[in-house]
Design a protein around this motif. Structure first.
Motif, PDB file in Angstrom:
ATOM      1  N   GLU A  52       0.842  -1.199   0.000  1.00 52.98           N
ATOM      2  CA  GLU A  52       0.000   0.000   0.000  1.00 52.98           C
ATOM      3  C   GLU A  52       0.879   1.251   0.000  1.00 52.98           C
ATOM      4  OE1 GLU A  52      -3.989   0.963   2.196  1.00 52.98           O
ATOM      5  OE2 GLU A  52      -2.319   1.537   3.500  1.00 52.98           O
ATOM      6  N   LEU A  53       0.565   2.168  -0.911  1.00 52.10           N
ATOM      7  CA  LEU A  53       1.247   3.462  -1.003  1.00 52.10           C
ATOM      8  C   LEU A  53       0.197   4.538  -0.741  1.00 52.10           C
ATOM      9  CD1 LEU A  53       3.179   2.838  -4.341  1.00 52.10           C
ATOM     10  CD2 LEU A  53       4.126   2.726  -2.033  1.00 52.10           C
ATOM     11  N   ARG A  54       0.462   5.391   0.234  1.00 53.00           N
ATOM     12  CA  ARG A  54      -0.448   6.488   0.565  1.00 53.00           C
ATOM     13  C   ARG A  54       0.276   7.790   0.266  1.00 53.00           C
ATOM     14  NH1 ARG A  54      -4.603   4.570   3.671  1.00 53.00           N
ATOM     15  NH2 ARG A  54      -4.982   6.537   4.736  1.00 53.00           N
ATOM     16  N   LEU A  55      -0.238   8.551  -0.697  1.00 56.69           N
ATOM     17  CA  LEU A  55       0.392   9.786  -1.136  1.00 56.69           C
ATOM     18  C   LEU A  55      -0.533  10.965  -0.857  1.00 56.69           C
ATOM     19  CD1 LEU A  55       1.642   8.451  -4.555  1.00 56.69           C
ATOM     20  CD2 LEU A  55       3.092   9.058  -2.642  1.00 56.69           C
ATOM     21  N   ARG A  56      -0.076  11.872   0.021  1.00 64.32           N
ATOM     22  CA  ARG A  56      -0.859  13.081   0.316  1.00 64.32           C
ATOM     23  C   ARG A  56      -0.406  14.190  -0.616  1.00 64.32           C
ATOM     24  NH1 ARG A  56      -0.375  17.850   2.800  1.00 64.32           N
ATOM     25  NH2 ARG A  56       1.661  17.371   3.678  1.00 64.32           N
ATOM     26  N   GLU A  57      -1.379  14.783  -1.295  1.00 59.82           N
ATOM     27  CA  GLU A  57      -1.064  15.899  -2.172  1.00 59.82           C
ATOM     28  C   GLU A  57      -0.716  17.105  -1.313  1.00 59.82           C
ATOM     29  OE1 GLU A  57      -2.910  18.284  -6.000  1.00 59.82           O
ATOM     30  OE2 GLU A  57      -3.956  16.530  -5.209  1.00 59.82           O
ATOM     31  N   LYS A  58       0.489  17.647  -1.507  1.00 59.92           N
ATOM     32  CA  LYS A  58       0.951  18.785  -0.710  1.00 59.92           C
ATOM     33  C   LYS A  58       0.004  19.965  -0.907  1.00 59.92           C
ATOM     34  CE  LYS A  58       5.156  18.130   0.894  1.00 59.92           C
ATOM     35  NZ  LYS A  58       5.520  18.252   2.260  1.00 59.92           N
ATOM     36  N   GLY A  59      -0.316  20.637   0.192  1.00 58.05           N
ATOM     37  CA  GLY A  59      -1.214  21.783   0.153  1.00 58.05           C
ATOM     38  C   GLY A  59      -2.676  21.402   0.271  1.00 58.05           C
ATOM     39  N   THR A  60      -2.954  20.107   0.387  1.00 58.16           N
ATOM     40  CA  THR A  60      -4.340  19.646   0.520  1.00 58.16           C
ATOM     41  C   THR A  60      -4.411  18.606   1.640  1.00 58.16           C
ATOM     42  OG1 THR A  60      -4.226  17.723  -0.943  1.00 58.16           O
ATOM     43  CG2 THR A  60      -4.623  19.859  -1.984  1.00 58.16           C
ATOM     44  N   LYS A  61      -5.613  18.155   1.921  1.00 54.87           N
ATOM     45  CA  LYS A  61      -5.820  17.087   2.901  1.00 54.87           C
ATOM     46  C   LYS A  61      -6.228  15.790   2.204  1.00 54.87           C
ATOM     47  CE  LYS A  61      -7.053  20.282   6.564  1.00 54.87           C
ATOM     48  NZ  LYS A  61      -8.061  20.697   7.528  1.00 54.87           N
ATOM     49  N   GLY A  96      -8.299   4.264  -3.990  1.00 51.99           N
ATOM     50  CA  GLY A  96      -9.255   5.288  -3.596  1.00 51.99           C
ATOM     51  C   GLY A  96      -8.584   6.543  -3.108  1.00 51.99           C
ATOM     52  N   VAL A  97      -9.408   7.456  -2.586  1.00 48.08           N
ATOM     53  CA  VAL A  97      -8.944   8.732  -2.048  1.00 48.08           C
ATOM     54  C   VAL A  97      -9.541   8.885  -0.659  1.00 48.08           C
ATOM     55  CG1 VAL A  97      -8.959  11.247  -2.335  1.00 48.08           C
ATOM     56  CG2 VAL A  97      -8.792   9.778  -4.328  1.00 48.08           C
ATOM     57  N   GLU A  98      -8.723   9.378   0.267  1.00 52.66           N
ATOM     58  CA  GLU A  98      -9.160   9.608   1.642  1.00 52.66           C
ATOM     59  C   GLU A  98      -8.940  11.087   1.936  1.00 52.66           C
ATOM     60  OE1 GLU A  98      -6.730   8.394   5.422  1.00 52.66           O
ATOM     61  OE2 GLU A  98      -7.820   6.634   4.681  1.00 52.66           O
ATOM     62  N   HIS A  99      -9.830  11.670   2.727  1.00 53.90           N
ATOM     63  CA  HIS A  99      -9.693  13.066   3.121  1.00 53.90           C
ATOM     64  C   HIS A  99      -9.363  13.123   4.602  1.00 53.90           C
ATOM     65  CE1 HIS A  99     -11.145  14.720  -0.673  1.00 53.90           C
ATOM     66  NE2 HIS A  99     -11.899  13.637  -0.714  1.00 53.90           N
ATOM     67  N   LEU A 100      -8.259  13.793   4.950  1.00 50.35           N
ATOM     68  CA  LEU A 100      -7.830  13.913   6.324  1.00 50.35           C
ATOM     69  C   LEU A 100      -8.573  15.044   7.025  1.00 50.35           C
ATOM     70  CD1 LEU A 100      -3.973  13.669   5.777  1.00 50.35           C
ATOM     71  CD2 LEU A 100      -5.487  11.839   6.507  1.00 50.35           C
ATOM     72  N   ASP A 101      -8.782  14.886   8.336  1.00 51.90           N
ATOM     73  CA  ASP A 101      -9.360  15.970   9.124  1.00 51.90           C
ATOM     74  C   ASP A 101      -8.319  17.059   9.365  1.00 51.90           C
ATOM     75  OD1 ASP A 101     -11.808  14.684   9.282  1.00 51.90           O
ATOM     76  OD2 ASP A 101     -11.274  13.634  11.109  1.00 51.90           O
ATOM     77  N   GLU A 102      -7.084  16.598   9.621  1.00 52.62           N
ATOM     78  CA  GLU A 102      -5.964  17.525   9.810  1.00 52.62           C
ATOM     79  C   GLU A 102      -4.691  16.848   9.330  1.00 52.62           C
ATOM     80  OE1 GLU A 102      -4.631  16.975  14.351  1.00 52.62           O
ATOM     81  OE2 GLU A 102      -6.517  18.053  14.062  1.00 52.62           O
ATOM     82  N   ILE A 103      -3.717  17.658   8.997  1.00 52.76           N
ATOM     83  CA  ILE A 103      -2.463  17.125   8.438  1.00 52.76           C
ATOM     84  C   ILE A 103      -1.517  16.702   9.543  1.00 52.76           C
ATOM     85  CG2 ILE A 103      -0.478  17.635   6.977  1.00 52.76           C
ATOM     86  CD1 ILE A 103      -2.306  19.521   5.419  1.00 52.76           C
TER      87      ILE A 103
END
Length: 103
Positions: A52-61, A96-103
């Motif tokens: 599993e690779l989880r990549l957070r787009e910088k500047g977003t959640k 899929g895509v996940e949305h974080l509450d906070e970084i």
């Protein structure tokens, strides 16, 4: 190739939430392919274990989740002189895509 302003940065997130590396690309998949090539390569694509690779787009959640795997194979016959005879290839599959509450 796309101009630099079209490049986006994606941070590779570990299971504990730390971000160890940053990969750039015009799409999340392009960054995920770069990350997949850094995995421990198997001897062939058929025996490669997905990770599993989880990549957070910088500047977003937004966290883009992929399964990625890597393998070693022989370089093509018409390879340039600087390329080694064995290369690492990688592939990914979006989960899929996940949305974080906070970084």
């Amino acid at each position: 190739m796309a101009p630099d302003q079209d490049k986006r940065n994606f941070a590779l997130r570990e299971s504990d939430g730390t971000e160890s590396s940053v990969f750039s690309g015009s799409t999340p998949r392009q960054a995920a392919l770069k990350a997949a090539r850094r995995l421990d390569p198997a001897s062939s694509e058929e025996v490669a274990d997905p990770t599993e690779l989880r990549l957070r787009e910088k500047g977003t959640k937004k966290v883009h989740i992929y399964e990625g795997w890597a393998w070693d194979e022989q370089a093509p016959e018409d390879k340039p002189d600087w390329m080694p005879s064995e290369i690492t290839k990688g592939n990914v599959s979006k989960q899929g895509v996940e949305h974080l509450d906070e970084i």
